[in-house]
Write an enzyme that holds these catalytic residues in place. Sequence first.
Site, PDB file in Angstrom:
ATOM      1  N   HIS A 240      -6.897  -3.323  -6.560  1.00 10.24           N
ATOM      2  CA  HIS A 240      -7.651  -3.820  -5.681  1.00 10.24           C
ATOM      3  C   HIS A 240      -8.798  -4.722  -6.370  1.00 10.24           C
ATOM      4  O   HIS A 240      -9.159  -5.657  -5.552  1.00 10.24           O
ATOM      5  CB  HIS A 240      -8.141  -2.618  -4.875  1.00 10.24           C
ATOM      6  CG  HIS A 240      -7.634  -2.322  -3.690  1.00 10.24           C
ATOM      7  ND1 HIS A 240      -6.187  -1.668  -3.917  1.00 10.24           N
ATOM      8  CD2 HIS A 240      -7.603  -2.501  -2.291  1.00 10.24           C
ATOM      9  CE1 HIS A 240      -5.396  -1.423  -2.797  1.00 10.24           C
ATOM     10  NE2 HIS A 240      -6.437  -1.722  -1.819  1.00 10.24           N
TER      11      HIS A 240
ATOM     12  N   GLU B  40       0.847  -1.028  -0.230  1.00 11.17           N
ATOM     13  CA  GLU B  40      -0.063   0.026  -0.042  1.00 11.17           C
ATOM     14  C   GLU B  40       0.807   1.300  -0.002  1.00 11.17           C
ATOM     15  O   GLU B  40       0.495   2.372  -0.547  1.00 11.17           O
ATOM     16  CB  GLU B  40      -1.073   0.098   1.163  1.00 11.17           C
ATOM     17  CG  GLU B  40      -1.835  -1.003   1.325  1.00 11.17           C
ATOM     18  CD  GLU B  40      -3.097  -1.187   0.501  1.00 11.17           C
ATOM     19  OE1 GLU B  40      -3.389   0.022  -0.367  1.00 11.17           O
ATOM     20  OE2 GLU B  40      -3.785  -1.994   0.658  1.00 11.17           O
TER      21      GLU B  40
END
Lengths: 360, 360
Positions: free
Chosen positions: A247, A184
Site C-alpha cells: 500500500h 486485496e
Amino acid sequence: MHTLQVSLGERSYPIHIASGLLDRADLLAPHVKAAQAVVVTNETVAPLYLQRLKNTLEKAGVSVIPVILPDGERFKTWETLNLIFDALLGAHCERSTPLIALGGGVIGDMGGFAAACYQRGMPFIQVPTTLLSLVDSSVGGKTAINHPLGKNMIGAFYQPRLVLADIATLDTLPERELRAGLAEVIKYGLIRDPAFLVWLESNLEKLLARDRESLIYAVHRSCANKAEVVAADERESGERALLNLGHTFGHAIETGMGYGAWLHGEAVAAGTMIASELSRLLGWLTADDVERVRRIFSRAGLPVVAPGLGVARYLELMRHDKKVQDGRLRLVLLRSVGQAVLSDVAREDQIGEAIELMCT
Amino acid sequence: MHTLQVSLGERSYPIHIASGLLDRADLLAPHVKAAQAVVVTNETVAPLYLQRLKNTLEKAGVSVIPVILPDGERFKTWETLNLIFDALLGAHCERSTPLIALGGGVIGDMGGFAAACYQRGMPFIQVPTTLLSLVDSSVGGKTAINHPLGKNMIGAFYQPRLVLADIATLDTLPERELRAGLAEVIKYGLIRDPAFLVWLESNLEKLLARDRESLIYAVHRSCANKAEVVAADERESGERALLNLGHTFGHAIETGMGYGAWLHGEAVAAGTMIASELSRLLGWLTADDVERVRRIFSRAGLPVVAPGLGVARYLELMRHDKKVQDGRLRLVLLRSVGQAVLSDVAREDQIGEAIELMCT
Ligand SMILES: NC(=O)c1ccc[n+]([C@@H]2O[C@H](COP(=O)([O-])OP(=O)(O)OC[C@H]3O[C@@H](n4cnc5c(N)ncnc54)[C@H](O)[C@@H]3O)[C@@H](O)[C@H]2O)c1
Ligand SMILES: NC(=O)c1ccc[n+]([C@@H]2O[C@H](COP(=O)([O-])OP(=O)(O)OC[C@H]3O[C@@H](n4cnc5c(N)ncnc54)[C@H](O)[C@@H]3O)[C@@H](O)[C@H]2O)c1
Ligand SMILES: [Zn+2]
Ligand SMILES: [Zn+2]
C-alpha cells in the site's frame, strides 16, 4: 448465510455474507431502530440497488432519505462529504438516525466518515457492493477522505453496527473492478494465510467467472482474516499495519498517476510486486517466491510492473504517506510467502533498487 | 499547582491548574515525545503567548510548527480546519506529531477536531486561555466545527492527553469574555453543585476583579465537576447532557442572531433564564428561585433577557439542535436550584410561553 463477528468489546458487530441479503428486512431491522434512515450511495449504484434497499427498509417501517453522490475516487473529498452533511441537516436528521452506505469503498469511506462526524457520531451500516469493499474496506472501521496532498489523510476510526455483504451485487460489477478487488483477496493469502493462497491458486478462474459459491468462500475467508487482525489491533498500532502490504508503494502510484487513473487494487498489486522484490533484496524471498507472487496477480489480470515515476518521486510521495515514523520509512515486507512483517531495515538505496527493478 | 485526573480508562488524562504553567517544560515534556509539535492558535493569542510556549517547548527539545488562524467564531468552519490540514501536510507531520491548541474554545474545538481527523488521530494537548475554555471546552473531549445550518454539527469525541490550565493567561482576557466564561462556572452550581453556587454568590466580585486565588478555586471546582460528569458519561448518553443547561435555547440565540453577535456564555445565560422560567411553569422552581438565578447572572454582567426572535423562530432553530430525540424537544431543566434534569415533559405551548416571558 454465513455470519462472522468482529470482536471489539462494546463495538462488536456482525458481518452477514450470502446472496440476496438486500431483501432481508429481518437482518436490517434490529440495527435500524428509527423512523427514518439515510442511504448514501452514488449515481452508478443507485439505479441498480437503491430501490431494492428502500423497499426492504420500508417493509421494516423505515422511510429512506437517499443521498446520491457523484461516482469516483476524485469525489472522495471534503466537498462531497459536505453534500452529505447538507442533506442530513436539510432533513433534520438526529444523532440517532442511522446512515447506511450502499456502494464500494469510496461510498463506504465517505459515508462512514460522515456518520462519525455528524453530531459527533450516528449509527452506521455498511452495505458493500464491490469485491474490494466486501473483503476489505467495509470491515474494520477505517473511514476517510482524501486531501490534495495525500490519500485518506483525513478520517476517523469508526465501526459500523452491521455489515451486510450481498454477494449477488457483484453480478453487475465491471470486470476491471472485480480484478482490482482480487488484489486485496490475494493480499490475505500473502500476509497471513498461506493455505488460502493455495486455495486461490486453484480457484482463481472460478472467481473470475463469478462462480457464486467460490465468491462467497473467498469473501468469507477474507473477512475472517481481516476481522481477526482488526480485533487484535483496532487502531493500527501493531499487526493491523500488515494489511498495508503493497500500500505504501501503491498509494505513491495512485497519487503520482493522479487519483483514479489506477484503481486502488491495481496499485496495490504493483506495489506488492515492489515490496516482494525488496523482500528478495533483503534475502527473505527467493526469486521463485517473487515469481509465484507475480503469477497469481498476473493470472488475476492485475498489473505486475509499476509506472515509471522515477525513484525520487516515489520516495517523495511515500514520505507523505502515513506509514512514516520518525522520518524513517517503515514498510510491510514479506518474511516468506504467507508471512508479512513491518520493518524499517530496508535502506533507501535498496528501496530505490526495488522500485527500479519493478518499473516499466 | 492543583492536578485533577479525568478518569476515562486508557484515555485518562491530567488537568494541571496554576499560574505560570506556560513556562513549565517539565509538565509538557512527558506528553510531547517527538522532535516537533504543532501549535494551533489565532492572531489575537499568538502575539500574547505563542513565543513563551515556543520557548518552553524548545527547552524540552521540541521544535514548533505554528499554525496561526484568523480569530472568531465565524471562522470555526471547514475552510479554517483545512488551513490546519494544509499546514500539517505541508510540514510532513506524522500521526505521532502532537498538536497543541493554544487559545479559547474556538481554537480548542477546531484544533481538537483537526487532531482527531488527521491521519485518523494524532496526540492532542489543550492549553486553554479563556475562562470558558478553562472551565468547560478544554475538558471532556468534545470537538467540533460549525455548519451554516447549525453550531457544532460536525465533530468528534476526542480526548486530549493533557490540559495545561495557566490561570495567568486570564490577565489579558477582555472583560466581556471573562463575564461570558462565568456563565459556564455558574452553570455547574445550578446543575449539580449548590454549595459552589453559594460560594459564587459570596465571591463573584473577587472573580470579576480577577483575584488569582479565587479564579484558581473557581476553575478547579468547575473542572472537577465537569471531569466527574464526563467520567460517568463520556459520550453524552445520560448525565452529560445536563451540562447543556440553557444551551438549546442558547444555541438558538447564537444562530438566530448570527454567529458572533452574542458570545456563547451570554447566550447560555439568557438561555438558562428561559430554562428556569420553564421550570417554574412546570412547578419545579419558585419565583424566588428564578429571581436568584437572575441575580447571579445579572451581577456577573450577563444578559438575563433573550432577544426577541419570536417563538416560532426559536422553535424552528431548536429543532435543528442535536438535543432533539424522535422529534420531541428534550430540554435540560431545573428540578431545584442546584439540580438539573433532562426532560421532555414540557409542551410546546409551555416552551413558547417561557420564551415569550424572557424575551425583550
Ligand atoms: N476503509 C478501508 O479500510 C479501506 C480499505 C481499502 C480501500 N479503501 C478505499 O476504498 C476505495 C476503493 O473502493 P472500491 O474499489 O470499492 O471503489 P469504488 O467505490 O470507486 O467502486 C468502484 C466502481 O464500481 C462501481 N460500483 C460499485 N458497486 C457496483 C456494483 N455492484 N455494480 C456495478 N458497479 C458498481 C462504483 O460506482 C465505482 O464506479 C478507495 O478510496 C480506498 O481508499 C478503504
Ligand atoms: N468542546 C466543548 O465542550 C465546548 C464547551 C463550551 C463551548 N465550546 C465552544 O467554545 C467556543 C467559545 O470559546 P471561547 O468563549 O473561549 O471563545 P474564543 O475562543 O472565541 O475566545 C474569545 C476571544 O478571546 C480571545 N482570547 C483568547 N484567549 C485570550 C487571552 N488569554 N487574552 C486575550 N484574548 C484572548 C480570542 O482570540 C477570542 O477573540 C464556542 O465555539 C463554543 O461552541 C465548546
Ligand atoms: Zn487496500
Ligand atoms: Zn457552553
